[in-house]
Design an enzyme around this catalytic site. Sequence first.
Site, mmCIF file in Angstrom:
data_model
loop_
_atom_site.group_PDB
_atom_site.id
_atom_site.type_symbol
_atom_site.label_atom_id
_atom_site.label_comp_id
_atom_site.label_asym_id
_atom_site.label_seq_id
_atom_site.Cartn_x
_atom_site.Cartn_y
_atom_site.Cartn_z
ATOM 1 C CE1 TYR A 141 -23.375 -10.485 39.481
ATOM 2 C CE2 TYR A 141 -24.378 -12.479 40.331
ATOM 3 C CZ TYR A 141 -23.879 -11.749 39.277
ATOM 4 O OH TYR A 141 -23.880 -12.301 38.032
ATOM 5 C CE LYS A 191 -14.183 0.655 32.175
ATOM 6 N NZ LYS A 191 -13.673 0.545 30.781
ATOM 7 C CG ASP A 223 -12.417 -1.810 28.393
ATOM 8 O OD1 ASP A 223 -11.518 -2.127 29.201
ATOM 9 O OD2 ASP A 223 -12.520 -0.658 27.919
ATOM 10 C CG ASP A 247 -22.286 -13.671 35.576
ATOM 11 O OD1 ASP A 247 -22.399 -14.903 35.500
ATOM 12 O OD2 ASP A 247 -23.147 -12.877 35.159
ATOM 13 C CG ASP A 251 -21.700 -17.191 30.674
ATOM 14 O OD1 ASP A 251 -21.395 -17.910 31.646
ATOM 15 O OD2 ASP A 251 -22.872 -17.033 30.275
HETATM 16 C C1 IPM Z 1 -23.471 -18.050 37.237
HETATM 17 C C2 IPM Z 1 -24.884 -17.650 36.913
HETATM 18 C C3 IPM Z 1 -25.505 -16.968 38.125
HETATM 19 C C4 IPM Z 1 -24.686 -15.733 38.440
HETATM 20 C C5 IPM Z 1 -26.991 -16.602 37.968
HETATM 21 C C6 IPM Z 1 -27.837 -17.811 37.589
HETATM 22 C C7 IPM Z 1 -27.541 -15.944 39.201
HETATM 23 O O1 IPM Z 1 -24.918 -16.859 35.780
HETATM 24 O O2 IPM Z 1 -23.270 -18.826 38.189
HETATM 25 O O3 IPM Z 1 -22.550 -17.602 36.552
HETATM 26 O O4 IPM Z 1 -24.920 -14.664 37.857
HETATM 27 O O5 IPM Z 1 -23.794 -15.824 39.284
HETATM 28 MG MG MG Z 2 -23.062 -16.662 34.801
#
Ligand code: IPM
Ligand code: MG
Length: 360
Positions: A141, A191, A223, A247, A251
């Site tokens: 990032y 990884k 993975d 990240d 999710d």
């Molecule tokens: C998160 C989000 C952010 C990230 C985005 C909005 C920049 O997806 O906080 O997980 O990638 O960190």
């Molecule tokens: Mg995110």
Amino acid sequence: MEKNITLLPGDGIGPEIVDETVKLFDAVANKFGHKFNYNSHLIGGIAIDEVGDPLPEETLGACLEADAILMGAVGGPKWDDPTAKVRPEQGLLRIRKELAVFANIRPVKVFDALAHASPLRPEIVTGVDIVFVRELTGGIYFGTPRGREERDGQRVGYDTMIYSESEIERILRIGFELARGRRKKLTSVDKANVLTTMQVWREIAHEVKNDYPDVEYEDILVDAMAMYLVNNPKDFDVVVTGNMFGDILSDEASMITGSLGMLPSASMGKAGSVGLFEPSHGSAPDIAGTGKANPLATMMSGAMLMRLNLGLEAEADAIEKAIDDVLAAGYRTADIGGGDDSLSTTAMGDKVIEMLEKAD
Ligand code: IPM
Ligand code: MG
């Protein structure tokens, strides 16, 4: 106790869910005899629109002075051109970097009452209780060089994944310490079979683990981890990983709980410095203003703010218990299976406050 809390509502559903959480904080202040002062500042798309900068200086200054920061969400279709020079996400990434909140803590806990809201079978998800520790201020990032240019007549884009020994060590230690206070198991996701950065990650992790002989440790490739999270999520206690993998996996893991609307997060820096508390989900522009947003992830982030930043343990417990009680009593927003009886954002906020006030 009197504390100053900076609010960063941001875009989309951000203002709605932050409003509900402020209502809840006031109820907590009332119940426990505290005073919370709020100041609200611009971040993200709205900050671009109003002052041309996704993280205005004034916002950053207010954050650095605050006792705690509660954020909503940033971004939306209006600012979505990925090649635009200024983007709302830059505000979020910059504030994380400026506050040096390198440890992003994302608990993934399945509420018994919601086990049926998950797309996975209830027997797989019931009892899941994982804490993700995502490195937040390094990795791909932020690595340089990054850029776009023309090579051999073609457009190319590139980023750099890089981690230093000290960055890896401090995030691993956070993971081990958290595991110590829980079920004493730490999973480090990397990884290392392909990426040099991740070979260094694993090497440092193995050195740090010698200091925590009481914690069971394992390495899992990212993975494979994506797969295990779906077929056996109960296997995990604390999971530590880099910025991008964290990240993606957080999710994925949110779906175990049924909805991203149930996932809080806390971003912490050095001990004693101000943390950033926000739901793990985005600004959900498609439902902004419709009253459909689930405020619970932000309210749970508020509980983490009380516990981790203000040292208010009983207050944090009270918020979490109120949310538990609301869910157990069957109240739902649309994203967690409320169907025709779904509560609106404000009605859900009111229910949580009602439970909080009712509890002894
Ligand atoms: C998160 C989000 C952010 C990230 C985005 C909005 C920049 O997806 O906080 O997980 O990638 O960190
Ligand atoms: Mg995110």
